[in-house]
Scaffold this motif. Structure first.
Motif: not given
Ligand code: FEO
Length: 386
Positions: A22, A77, A79, A81-82, A144, A163, A188, A219
């Motif tokens: 990742f 979020h 980022e 990946d979402h 984050h 996240d 994580y 996740h």
């Protein structure tokens, strides 16, 4: 995969069974998932989070089976990946609006080039109604990234946390729990959330009066709140375990001998030690070990007038992860010179730990060098009050 987690609330995300890295940095020994949730109210339908672009076809297939329309795409979020799948969802459901906060909207406009007219922005604690279901948005910045928020489904008492409280764990059991999930969630936390533990403490205080039956991150599996909140309470607390994390690299055996001697000396004193050979270790395991530990001893030889680059890399990672260490030291060996100590110390400015006198020697350890390592073990024991 589709799974019903409450009446008219479905998991419609994607499992990435064989993803092994990742951010081109973090090892994923157990794969991961990008969770999306479809919530059908009597008047409106909402999708919580999209998926990584590599799995957007899975999301669209699941939506094709379950969603005749989508009114709101909730972006907790930005980022990718979402959020990466949002563009494709908008193509398939052109009437949908992206619902998020102002800061996340700006990030999504920058990262995905989504036009501003596609957004509805919400304020902290604002709600929208889907008819018989209500979504409340709770700002939770810096978990984050700075734009993150949580979404609370009031009637079903589900908190969607993206996240936060997640785990990189591919599993077909959406309700998986127990040791494997605990370890994946801790790893994580260590890799992504640990630098932000003070923010997380504040967010946990903010949600403490919410009536939560289920925590549904984006996740890994969904959680019984008590399981994951208790674990986080422990990880974000100021409490430490009196143990020594010992990342090391050795080229010709001198540092390895020092590590072995120090490990034995500490173990003899009843102190738990976790050595990590930096040429072989999974950095996620190292990060996880740093969640609780009180003490770090970095061990390195010199290369080309400075510390071995593997030790500098470890120091850099420790510095950005900001673990709650109380004590740090360095041990090392040089062949003919080089300033390893100052360079390693200068790489750790974020840590508030006390520095214990190091042991830096020339060549292979002699009797007096081993005595210095015994002195370091005694110093550590004294600091730990053991
Ligand atoms: Fe899972 Fe910060 O994205």
């Amino acid at each position: 995969m589709i799974a019903e987690i409450a009446d008219n609330v479905h998991f419609v995300g994607a499992i990435h069974w064989d993803r092994r890295l990742f951010d081109e940095l973090i090892p994923l020994p157990d794969g991961t998932s990008y969770n999306s949730y479809l919530i059908k109210g009597t008047d409106r339908i909402a999708l919580i989070d999209a998926v990584d672009p590599s799995k957007e076809e899975d999301l669209l297939k699941n939506l094709g089976a379950k969603a005749e329309s989508i009114d709101y795409i909730i972006a907790n979020h930005a980022e990718q990946d979402h959020s990466g799948g949002i563009l494709k969802v908008l193509e398939s459901y052109p009437m949908a609006k992206v619902v998020t906060n102002e800061k996340c909207k700006k990030s999504l406009m920058d990262l995905l080039l989504i036009p501003e007219k596609k957004f509805i922005t919400v304020k902290d604690n604002e709600s929208i109604s889907l008819g018989d279901k209500t979504l409340q948005f709770i700002y939770a910045p810096w978990v984050h990234w700075p734009e993150t928020m949580l979404t609370y489904l009031k009637e079903d008492r589900i908190l969607f946390t993206c996240d936060l409280f997640g785990a990189h764990l591919a599993t077909s059991d959406i309700y998986a729990t127990g040791g494997r999930v605990y370890e994946a969630a801790k790893r994580y936390y260590a890799e992504i959330m640990m630098p932000f533990r003070n923010n997380i403490k504040m967010h946990m205080e903010k949600i403490k009066d919410l009536d939560i039956e289920m925590i549904a991150p984006s996740h890994g599996p969904v959680h019984n709140p008590e399981f994951i909140l208790d674990a986080y309470q422990d990880w974000v607390s100021d409490d430490v375990k009196e143990e020594v994390i010992l990342p090391y690299v050795s080229m010709h055996g001198s540092v390895e001998k020092m590590v072995s001697h120090l490990t034995d000396a500490l173990v003899e004193k009843g102190i738990e030690v976790k050595p990590f050979n930096l040429t072989k270790t999974d950095i996620g395991q190292l990060a996880k070990a740093l969640v609780d530990a009180s003490t770090l001893v970095l061990a390195a030889p010199t290369v080309l007038l400075g510390p071995h680059p593997a030790a500098m890399y470890a120091a850099y990672l420790v510095n950005i992860l900001r673990p709650k260490l109380k004590y740090i030291s360095v041990i090392g060996s040089y062949g003919w010179g080089g300033n390893m100590l100052d360079q390693l110390k200068a790489t750790l400015p974020n840590l508030k730990a006390e520095f214990i006198e190091p042991v830096i020697i020339k060549g292979y350890p002699r009797k007096e060098d081993l005595a210095q390592l015994d002195r370091l073990a005694a110093d550590i024991q004294k600091k730990m009050n053991l």
